[in-house]
Design a protein around this motif. Structure first.
Motif: not given
Length: 505
Positions: A7, A37, A39-40, A43, A107, A198, A200-202
């Motif tokens: 990210s 992840s 999330e990554s 991102s 993802s 999410f 995180t990551g968004d």
């Protein structure tokens, strides 16, 4: 070894960090398969997508020249529609298929392999996972639309199936759009704002499900708007259902990716104009003259003034005179800020779609004039124009919806009241100044503004502003049979062959 995608926040942290171990072999395990992840991957997909739509790099996205927002001075090849020297379609294709769609697909695969934590209730876990998958799906639809709108027929049903299918066929662009609408409907139905997504990551909405639902309905509205001249019945049901479900009408819900103020994650415009010390792109006369004629209050934001306070542009596609530093206005400082946001969708754009829908007689809750005024207002507010200046601009008879006249870009006086396509087309073009891909789409859909190709443009343009990009060179050499079939199906792999929804007035 899996490629690790990070990210913006993680990238910034690593850029500022030093070594984490004194062992010189700490990072040498090249055979280890690292976990990435979901999330990554999200991102990275969001950033790659936003970068490609935002960048003015002539290697990636020269569309600011096509819609005549910018003019070149030193190097004119891309402003004259040369796509092949820098293999621009190849870059666009690879970024969207590999770096965006590929990461979104991976993802989802990561999500599907996850095990529910013991401290999370089954119902909450199911809601969260469904919301995450729906968000990935919405971004996939958004990206496939860009591919269709760029090239026409593209790999769709057989795409992203490597190694099962290495050389995918191309699908009919007119068949892809209804499938995208169906996919959006399913994703919207899957979103549950009572659950999480999410954490995180968004980078766009920070996992806010309600905002993603508004975004998805707005993308659906955009799809319906594009096909309105080709399939009025499908457009009507798509637009009206999207509007009824709730679309993006206010700047607070704009889909923005906020760049960092430092390397390497600052805005691509800053990267290409300021960090690269390139000041040889100047605003084009086409836009500057039009905004001068309307006394548009966004001029001091979009452009830098000359010494006498006026605004002067360069000829689109021309080899504009030197010294370019002092002969022309330049791109405004606000546009070039390192942390200026990249945009996927915003309120003024959606209001213009609703203005089109109302003009066609679709049921979207208000008149074309209402949404036209709201669109202009939201654009001006986004750039910080005062309420008094907005009111004055809307009262200008050349701008007011009821009286806006036919006004050729040549600067000669127009006669008669313009059509709704013309009124909306010119104002949407101005508002999309920093959104070149979407502006190119609006120009092709509405047939306004009327843009003239430079006489020295590449022969392949046939004296016109291109309405599509040619397929990547790599597709011709690697996926030749399917490339040949697609080229024949659309009427030739040419700059002048429109995508299916691009019907001319």
């Amino acid at each position: 070894m899996k490629k690790i995608f990070l990210s913006i926040a993680t990238l910034a942290f690593l850029t500022l960090s030093s070594c984490v171990s004194d062992n010189e072999n700490f990072n040498d395990d090249i055979k280890k398969s690292y976990d990435v992840s979901a999330e990554s991957l999200l991102s990275n997909a969001q950033k790659e997508l936003t970068d490609q739509l935002t960048t003015p790099s002539v290697n990636n996205n020269p569309l600011r020249y096509y819609v005549q927002y910018w003019a070149a001075t030193l190097y004119t090849a891309e402003s004259r529609y040369n796509l092949t020297t820098r293999t621009i379609p190849d870059t666009h294709w690879t970024k969207l298929y590999q770096d965006v769609l590929g990461n979104l697909q991976t993802s989802q695969q990561v999500l599907e392999a996850q095990t529910k934590p013991s401290d999370v209730a089954d119902a909450d876990w199911q809601k969260q996972q469904k919301n995450k998958v729906a968000i990935l799906e919405i971004l996939r639809v958004y990206t496939y639309q860009i591919l269709v709108d760029t090239f026409g027929d593209v790999p769709y049903s057989e795409s992203l199936q490597n190694p099962k299918i290495i050389l995918p066929k191309y699908d009919d662009d007119a068949a892809i759009y209804p499938l995208l609408i169906t996919r959006l409907n399913a994703a919207i139905a899957q979103l549950d704002a009572t659950g999480k997504s999410f954490d995180t990551g968004d980078l766009i909405y920070k996992g806010d499900v309600a905002s993603w639902k508004i975004f998805a309905n707005s993308v659906k509205l955009k799809l319906g708007t594009n096909i309105a001249d080709k399939d009025a019945a499908l457009a009507k049901t798509t637009i009206e259902s999207a509007y009824s479900a709730g679309v993006l009408l206010n700047n607070a819900n704009n889909a923005l990716l906020k760049y960092a103020s430092f390397a390497p994650n600052y805005n691509p415009v800053f990267d290409n104009l300021v960090a690269s010390q390139r000041n040889d792109n100047v605003p084009a006369t086409t836009l500057v003259n039009q905004m001068n004629d309307l006394s548009d209050p966004r001029r001091p934001i979009f452009f830098t003034p000359m010494a006498d306070g006026t605004y002067v542009g360069g000829v689109p596609g021309g080899r504009n005179s030197l010294p370019y530093e002092t002969t022309y206005s330049h791109v405004g400082d606000v546009i070039k800020k390192p942390d200026a946001a990249g945009v996927l969708l915003e309120a003024f754009e959606v209001n213009f779609y609703l203005a089109e829908a109302a003009a066609r007689g679709f049921n979207v809750g208000n008149t074309a004039e209402h949404y036209y005024n709201d669109a202009i207002t939201k654009s001006c507010e986004f750039w910080g124009v005062s309420a008094a200046d907005i009111a004055s601009y809307l009262a200008n008879p050349k701008v007011a919806y009821a009286t806006a006249a036919t006004t050729p870009i040549s600067g000669t006086a127009g006669t008669g009241t313009g059509t709704w396509q013309e009124k909306i087309g010119y104002q949407e073009w101005i508002a999309l100044y920093n959104r070149s891909f979407q502006s190119w789409t609006a120009f092709r859909r509405l047939d306004f503004p009327k843009l003239t190709s430079h006489p020295s443009s590449v022969q392949a343009a046939e004296g016109k502003v291109p309405v599509r990009w040619t397929y990547p060179t790599a597709e011709q050499t690697v996926n030749g049979t399917n490339w040949t079939n697609a080229s024949q199906a659309i009427g030739g792999d040419k700059l002048t062959v429109p995508v299916f929804w691009d019907t001319k007035l």
